[in-house]
Design an enzyme around this catalytic site. Structure first.
Site, PDB file in Angstrom:
ATOM      1  N   GLY A  48       0.844  -1.185   0.000  1.00 28.86           N
ATOM      2  CA  GLY A  48       0.000   0.000   0.000  1.00 28.86           C
ATOM      3  C   GLY A  48       0.877   1.231   0.000  1.00 28.86           C
ATOM      4  CD  GLN A  53       3.461   5.574   2.872  1.00 36.17           C
ATOM      5  OE1 GLN A  53       2.493   4.993   2.414  1.00 36.17           O
ATOM      6  NE2 GLN A  53       4.505   4.937   3.384  1.00 36.17           N
ATOM      7  CB  CYS A 101       5.753   2.119   7.589  1.00 35.39           C
ATOM      8  SG  CYS A 101       5.137   3.607   6.793  1.00 35.39           S
ATOM      9  CG  LEU A 102       7.102   1.429   1.466  1.00 37.07           C
ATOM     10  CD1 LEU A 102       6.514   1.796   0.118  1.00 37.07           C
ATOM     11  CD2 LEU A 102       8.249   0.445   1.300  1.00 37.07           C
ATOM     12  CG  HIS A 143      -0.019   0.863   7.448  1.00 37.34           C
ATOM     13  ND1 HIS A 143       0.968   0.409   8.291  1.00 37.34           N
ATOM     14  CD2 HIS A 143       0.596   1.727   6.579  1.00 37.34           C
ATOM     15  CE1 HIS A 143       2.121   0.983   7.952  1.00 37.34           C
ATOM     16  NE2 HIS A 143       1.919   1.778   6.915  1.00 37.34           N
ATOM     17  CD  GLU A 144      -1.231   2.251   2.991  1.00 37.51           C
ATOM     18  OE1 GLU A 144      -0.786   3.406   2.935  1.00 37.51           O
ATOM     19  OE2 GLU A 144      -0.499   1.252   3.059  1.00 37.51           O
ATOM     20  CG  HIS A 147       0.565   6.539   5.935  1.00 39.50           C
ATOM     21  ND1 HIS A 147       1.697   7.026   6.534  1.00 39.50           N
ATOM     22  CD2 HIS A 147       0.839   5.245   5.644  1.00 39.50           C
ATOM     23  CE1 HIS A 147       2.623   6.077   6.596  1.00 39.50           C
ATOM     24  NE2 HIS A 147       2.123   4.982   6.070  1.00 39.50           N
TER      25      HIS A 147
HETATM   26 ZN    ZN Z   1       3.129   3.203   5.933  1.00 39.49          ZN
END
Ligand code: ZN
Length: 181
Positions: A48, A53, A101-102, A143-144, A147
């Site tokens: 995702g 991000q 997480c990226l 999670h998204e 963000h």
């Molecule tokens: Zn993340």
């Protein structure tokens, strides 16, 4: 085109996001952005990617699961985008599991998430969609959506479970490389 991913500490990850209009969603330049977000998600083996991000304060995220080694039972999730996402927990059940997480490279930690959520959003054509999600998909969505609300998973993590990726693989999941969200 692969976009630069914002990392923990960049204010854009804490700024929150705004809804998009149907006109913005249907605009030709949105197709370019979506293609770039998908390229970026795939480049870094994510499941995702939320707009903050890639430094954009917009309420949108792309999601895709293909052959997730950590969830061999989990069905693949075809690539898709959701705009103006709102989640509502369904029931009381929660699931504890590790996330990455990226924007927080090389760390893993356990996070408690709702097992099932109701989703309201707009799809790629700006049509309203309403559905229920559970398990791994529900976790990705939570999670998204964090963000999009200016939160990251480390806000919710059980800090005693935080692990660097190498140690996570060595002690908690030998031999399997995890995708990041
Ligand atoms: Zn993340």
């Amino acid at each position: 085109m692969i976009l630069k991913v914002s990392r923990l500490g960049h204010p854009v990850l804490r700024a929150g996001t705004r809804d998009l209009t149907p006109e913005e969603i249907r605009a030709p330049e949105m197709k370019r952005l979506l293609a770039d977000m998908v390229d970026t998600m795939r480049e870094y083996a994510g499941v995702g990617l939320a707009a903050p991000q890639v430094h954009l304060p917009l309420r949108m995220a792309v999601i895709e699961v293909r052959g997730n080694p950590r969830y061999p039972q989990a069905p693949d999730i075809p690539v898709h985008v959701l705009f103006n996402i709102r989640l509502t927990p369904i029931g009381e059940a929660t699931i504890d599991d590790h996330e990455g997480c990226l924007s927080v490279p090389d760390l893993r930690g356990r996070v408690r998430r709702w097992a099932k959520v109701g989703v309201e959003a707009l799809d790629a054509e700006a049509n309203p969609v309403r559905f229920e999600a559970e398990g791994f998909y529900a976790r990705i969505l939570q999670h998204e959506t964090d963000h999009l609300d200016g939160a990251v998973y480390v806000d919710r993590v059980d800090t005693r479970t935080l692990s660097f990726l190498a140690e996570f693989q060595r002690f908690h999941l030998p031999g399997v490389k995890l995708p990041e969200e």
